[in-house]
Scaffold this motif. Structure first.
Motif, PDB file in Angstrom:
ATOM      1  N   TRP A  86     -14.812 -26.411  -0.734  1.00 32.89           N
ATOM      2  CA  TRP A  86     -15.241 -26.949   0.656  1.00 32.89           C
ATOM      3  C   TRP A  86     -16.224 -27.712   0.757  1.00 32.89           C
ATOM      4  CZ3 TRP A  86     -18.884 -25.979   4.436  1.00 32.89           C
ATOM      5  CH2 TRP A  86     -18.446 -26.391   5.509  1.00 32.89           C
ATOM      6  N   GLY A  87     -16.354 -28.671   1.347  1.00 31.98           N
ATOM      7  CA  GLY A  87     -17.842 -29.426   1.563  1.00 31.98           C
ATOM      8  C   GLY A  87     -17.798 -30.123   3.026  1.00 31.98           C
ATOM      9  N   TRP A  88     -19.100 -30.451   3.353  1.00 28.34           N
ATOM     10  CA  TRP A  88     -19.303 -31.074   4.700  1.00 28.34           C
ATOM     11  C   TRP A  88     -20.259 -32.070   4.758  1.00 28.34           C
ATOM     12  CZ3 TRP A  88     -17.099 -31.429   9.378  1.00 28.34           C
ATOM     13  CH2 TRP A  88     -17.879 -32.078  10.250  1.00 28.34           C
ATOM     14  N   ARG A  89     -20.001 -33.360   5.194  1.00 29.77           N
ATOM     15  CA  ARG A  89     -20.889 -34.432   5.107  1.00 29.77           C
ATOM     16  C   ARG A  89     -21.203 -34.761   6.571  1.00 29.77           C
ATOM     17  NH1 ARG A  89     -21.220 -39.795   5.400  1.00 29.77           N
ATOM     18  NH2 ARG A  89     -18.778 -39.768   5.417  1.00 29.77           N
TER      19      ARG A  89
ATOM     20  N   ALA B 255     -21.735 -37.157   9.685  1.00 31.97           N
ATOM     21  CA  ALA B 255     -21.413 -38.502   9.862  1.00 31.97           C
ATOM     22  C   ALA B 255     -22.488 -39.821   9.807  1.00 31.97           C
ATOM     23  CB  ALA B 255     -20.649 -38.630  11.421  1.00 31.97           C
ATOM     24  N   SER B 256     -23.702 -39.141  10.042  1.00 30.41           N
ATOM     25  CA  SER B 256     -24.773 -39.924   9.753  1.00 30.41           C
ATOM     26  C   SER B 256     -25.456 -40.015   8.518  1.00 30.41           C
ATOM     27  CB  SER B 256     -25.905 -39.892  10.802  1.00 30.41           C
ATOM     28  OG  SER B 256     -26.362 -38.520  10.610  1.00 30.41           O
ATOM     29  N   ARG B 257     -24.926 -39.002   7.680  1.00 31.67           N
ATOM     30  CA  ARG B 257     -25.381 -38.865   6.219  1.00 31.67           C
ATOM     31  C   ARG B 257     -24.608 -39.599   5.013  1.00 31.67           C
ATOM     32  NH1 ARG B 257     -28.781 -34.223   6.705  1.00 31.67           N
ATOM     33  NH2 ARG B 257     -29.375 -34.248   4.348  1.00 31.67           N
ATOM     34  N   LEU B 258     -25.282 -40.135   4.243  1.00 32.50           N
ATOM     35  CA  LEU B 258     -24.619 -40.598   2.922  1.00 32.50           C
ATOM     36  C   LEU B 258     -24.278 -39.374   1.921  1.00 32.50           C
ATOM     37  CD1 LEU B 258     -26.559 -43.799   2.027  1.00 32.50           C
ATOM     38  CD2 LEU B 258     -24.360 -43.547   2.909  1.00 32.50           C
ATOM     39  N   ALA B 259     -25.226 -38.455   1.929  1.00 37.61           N
ATOM     40  CA  ALA B 259     -25.079 -37.171   0.908  1.00 37.61           C
ATOM     41  C   ALA B 259     -24.345 -36.119   1.741  1.00 37.61           C
ATOM     42  CB  ALA B 259     -26.475 -36.785   0.513  1.00 37.61           C
ATOM     43  N   TRP B 260     -23.576 -35.340   0.965  1.00 39.24           N
ATOM     44  CA  TRP B 260     -23.070 -34.083   1.356  1.00 39.24           C
ATOM     45  C   TRP B 260     -24.063 -33.178   1.846  1.00 39.24           C
ATOM     46  CZ3 TRP B 260     -17.537 -33.721   2.144  1.00 39.24           C
ATOM     47  CH2 TRP B 260     -16.964 -34.672   1.988  1.00 39.24           C
ATOM     48  N   ALA B 261     -23.755 -32.248   2.720  1.00 35.46           N
ATOM     49  CA  ALA B 261     -24.441 -30.987   2.921  1.00 35.46           C
ATOM     50  C   ALA B 261     -24.437 -30.100   2.220  1.00 35.46           C
ATOM     51  CB  ALA B 261     -24.385 -30.696   4.481  1.00 35.46           C
ATOM     52  N   LEU B 262     -22.998 -29.824   1.664  1.00 37.28           N
ATOM     53  CA  LEU B 262     -22.767 -28.932   0.532  1.00 37.28           C
ATOM     54  C   LEU B 262     -21.254 -29.549  -0.114  1.00 37.28           C
ATOM     55  CD1 LEU B 262     -22.272 -25.328   1.471  1.00 37.28           C
ATOM     56  CD2 LEU B 262     -21.934 -27.385   3.177  1.00 37.28           C
ATOM     57  N   ARG B 263     -20.960 -29.124  -0.998  1.00 32.76           N
ATOM     58  CA  ARG B 263     -19.862 -29.714  -1.650  1.00 32.76           C
ATOM     59  C   ARG B 263     -19.321 -28.595  -2.830  1.00 32.76           C
ATOM     60  NH1 ARG B 263     -18.928 -36.047  -3.312  1.00 32.76           N
ATOM     61  NH2 ARG B 263     -16.783 -36.089  -2.629  1.00 32.76           N
TER      62      ARG B 263
ATOM     63  N   GLU C 183     -15.336 -36.977  14.314  1.00 32.37           N
ATOM     64  CA  GLU C 183     -16.588 -37.797  14.811  1.00 32.37           C
ATOM     65  C   GLU C 183     -17.927 -37.264  14.160  1.00 32.37           C
ATOM     66  OE1 GLU C 183     -15.644 -34.913  18.027  1.00 32.37           O
ATOM     67  OE2 GLU C 183     -14.436 -36.154  16.650  1.00 32.37           O
ATOM     68  N   GLU C 184     -17.868 -36.029  13.949  1.00 32.44           N
ATOM     69  CA  GLU C 184     -19.047 -35.346  13.614  1.00 32.44           C
ATOM     70  C   GLU C 184     -19.218 -35.322  12.229  1.00 32.44           C
ATOM     71  OE1 GLU C 184     -21.250 -34.136  15.876  1.00 32.44           O
ATOM     72  OE2 GLU C 184     -19.919 -34.722  17.453  1.00 32.44           O
ATOM     73  N   GLY C 185     -18.556 -35.520  11.338  1.00 36.34           N
ATOM     74  CA  GLY C 185     -18.652 -35.442   9.890  1.00 36.34           C
ATOM     75  C   GLY C 185     -17.233 -35.494   9.229  1.00 36.34           C
ATOM     76  N   GLU C 186     -17.445 -35.392   7.897  1.00 38.30           N
ATOM     77  CA  GLU C 186     -16.084 -35.507   6.848  1.00 38.30           C
ATOM     78  C   GLU C 186     -16.201 -34.196   6.151  1.00 38.30           C
ATOM     79  OE1 GLU C 186     -14.890 -38.055   3.036  1.00 38.30           O
ATOM     80  OE2 GLU C 186     -16.619 -38.586   4.149  1.00 38.30           O
ATOM     81  N   VAL C 187     -15.123 -33.684   6.193  1.00 33.08           N
ATOM     82  CA  VAL C 187     -14.547 -32.285   5.495  1.00 33.08           C
ATOM     83  C   VAL C 187     -13.805 -32.543   4.302  1.00 33.08           C
ATOM     84  CG1 VAL C 187     -12.694 -31.758   6.960  1.00 33.08           C
ATOM     85  CG2 VAL C 187     -14.123 -30.063   5.921  1.00 33.08           C
ATOM     86  N   GLU C 188     -13.981 -31.760   3.487  1.00 40.05           N
ATOM     87  CA  GLU C 188     -13.049 -31.817   2.038  1.00 40.05           C
ATOM     88  C   GLU C 188     -12.682 -30.264   1.656  1.00 40.05           C
ATOM     89  OE1 GLU C 188     -14.707 -33.923  -1.050  1.00 40.05           O
ATOM     90  OE2 GLU C 188     -16.080 -32.342  -1.454  1.00 40.05           O
ATOM     91  N   GLY C 189     -11.702 -30.023   1.313  1.00 41.63           N
ATOM     92  CA  GLY C 189     -11.375 -28.727   0.796  1.00 41.63           C
ATOM     93  C   GLY C 189     -10.908 -27.904   1.988  1.00 41.63           C
TER      94      GLY C 189
END
Length: 490
Positions: A17-20, A22-30, A67-73
């Motif tokens: 799991w990870g979250w970025r 929407a206004s950031r290039l780097a992932w908050a965690l991944r 709209e708030e960000g991108e999720v994976e996993g």
């Protein structure tokens, strides 16, 4: 309230799991993968900015949509997506005031149950049982604004307990509390867990308070953008095997205290601000502390300490020229005031910029720009400094406070500890002679705590006067501060 056996504790699983934001290039965690069994009690550790709070907010289902960000996993509770399992989780945040919703204690505890559609009679049975479980012995109709910080955290816990969550998430719940309040909250959690079998995840930088209560430690790497889980196991095993590595990563490992800076290089200098028989108040006519005699001297640190609710922050804001004295005298010396006059409360904001800088207890209360770098430039630009000098000042502060990789980020997407370092940096950008800081070390890991304290010691040695409102008594010791302890009024 239902018995402990009637409430099924939740299982938690993260699969890559990870979250970025929407206004950031780097992932908050991944790349976070973990499995927590129902009923386990977990302490989640990691450096400031590693993404601990983001993970808790993801589990609580409050990160927002696309709209708030991108999720994976995947992030699952009892095998279903966390966002679809909100009724199974309770979240308690680090700021007691941010969680108070309604004006009366009983109504506030009932709020979550009402949102879940629980029948009215059952709600009030749960409210009373929850208040008893956390040891908050006040009437239902007690005004929430009359509660202390520790009581407000117990109120938030009661609100979560009343919803009977299978998963309780605590995000630095004791960060802004005095030592007694810290123990109150820990004991309230202990009583809560005795009342119902619940899976627990606590985010804290300091381990000592929570170690007796937890049975597992999970550590997220300090590179939240992809390090994932770097340690996982029983507390004794993790700390024994990886204590040195964790300390290097910023984790507050018991027995491995941060290094303190050397003592002051010279004795305190001239008085810059003097208070005589000072009384302070947030609301006109409601004095919270009085009879205060104190001097703020160049090249020294004044630490304002005492329990929650005795007026520490109010005194800090008064010394900073942001609140009028409720009585007595508060005078700035000619050396500080210059042509601005002796009364800081009468100074214009531009006059304050180079004289008294202030760091509020809540970072969000002073964030203005859309980027971190822009936030640091606001003060220098207000002074009319050349753009080249503004760039030099902001670049230096970004690097020194470990914010350089976040220069283009929206300040509101930072972690609590990063926001605190940003507001300290913003106050320093105008190079004031006096700096008033309210809880300057909250949210810091051991590494950033040590670096921040070293910076404050350098400012003191260079002749600045520092006033810090703090519950962190290590700050008092590390900075060789004069201590002014406020006590509750009878």
């Amino acid at each position: 309230m239902s018995s402990a056996g009637d409430i099924a504790p939740a299982a938690v699983e993260a699969r890559g799991w990870g979250w970025r934001h929407a206004s950031r290039l780097a992932w908050a965690l991944r790349d976070v993968s973990l499995h927590i069994e129902p009923g386990e009690r977990v302490l989640l550790l990691g450096a400031s900015g590693a993404g601990k709070s983001t993970l808790l907010h993801g589990l609580a289902g409050v990160l927002g949509g696309d709209e708030e960000g991108e999720v994976e996993g995947e992030l699952l509770i009892d095998g279903i997506p966390a966002a679809a399992a909100r009724g199974r989780t309770g979240l308690v945040l680090q700021d007691p005031d941010s969680q108070v919703i309604l004006a009366r204690v009983g109504d506030d505890v009932a709020f979550g149950c009402e949102n879940l559609g629980i029948p009215r009679d059952e709600i009030w049975r749960r409210v009373d049982a929850a208040l008893d479980a956390v040891g908050l012995d006040v009437p239902r109709d007690r005004a929430t604004k009359a509660l202390s910080g520790g009581q407000k955290q117990r109120l938030a816990l009661a609100g979560s307990l009343a919803m009977q969550p299978g998963l309780l998430l605590l995000d630095e719940p004791t960060a802004n509390l005095d030592p007694d309040g810290v123990l109150e909250v820990r004991e309230a959690v202990e009583r809560m867990l005795a009342a119902q079998r619940t899976t627990l995840i606590v985010v804290e930088h300091r381990l000592d308070v929570w170690l007796p209560l937890i049975d597992r430690v999970i550590v997220i790497g300090d590179d939240g953008g992809g390090a994932g889980v770097i340690a996982d196991g029983h507390p004794d095993t993790v700390l024994a095997a990886q204590g040195e590595r964790l300390a290097r990563a910023g984790v507050w490992v018991p027995g491995r205290a941060p290094q303190y800076p050397p003592p002051p290089s010279s004795p305190p200098g001239e008085v810059l601000i003097g208070a005589r028989d000072l009384a302070v108040a947030r609301v006109r006519g409601t004095t919270v502390a009085a009879g205060i005699d104190v001097n703020v001297r160049a090249g020294s640190v004044l630490a304002i300490t005492g329990p929650n609710g005795v007026g520490k922050s109010t005194l800090g804001l008064t010394l900073a020229g942001l609140l009028p004295p409720a009585g007595g005298d508060l005078i700035a010396s000619d050396a500080l005031a210059g042509d601005a006059g002796p009364y800081p409360i009468r100074w214009a904001s531009r006059q304050l910029l180079t004289r008294i800088g202030t760091v509020f207890q809540e970072p969000e209360h002073q964030l203005l720009a859309s980027t971190v770098q822009g936030e640091l430039a606001i003060g220098p630009r207000s002074l009319g400094l050349p753009e080249a000098e503004i760039a030099d000042r902001t670049d230096e502060l970004l690097q020194r406070l470990r914010l350089d990789r976040l220069a283009k980020a929206n300040p509101y997407t930072l972690s609590g500890g990063e926001k605190r370092r940003l507001t300290v940096a913003a106050a320093l950008a105008t190079r004031p002679r006096v700096l008033v800081l309210d809880e300057p070390t909250f949210g810091q890991d051991a590494r950033t705590w040590q670096e921040l304290i070293a910076m404050l010691a350098d400012l003191r040695n260079a002749g600045s006067a520092l006033v810090t409102v703090t519950h962190d008594l290590d700050v008092v010791t590390a900075l060789h501060a004069e201590q002014l302890t406020l006590v509750a009024r009878s």
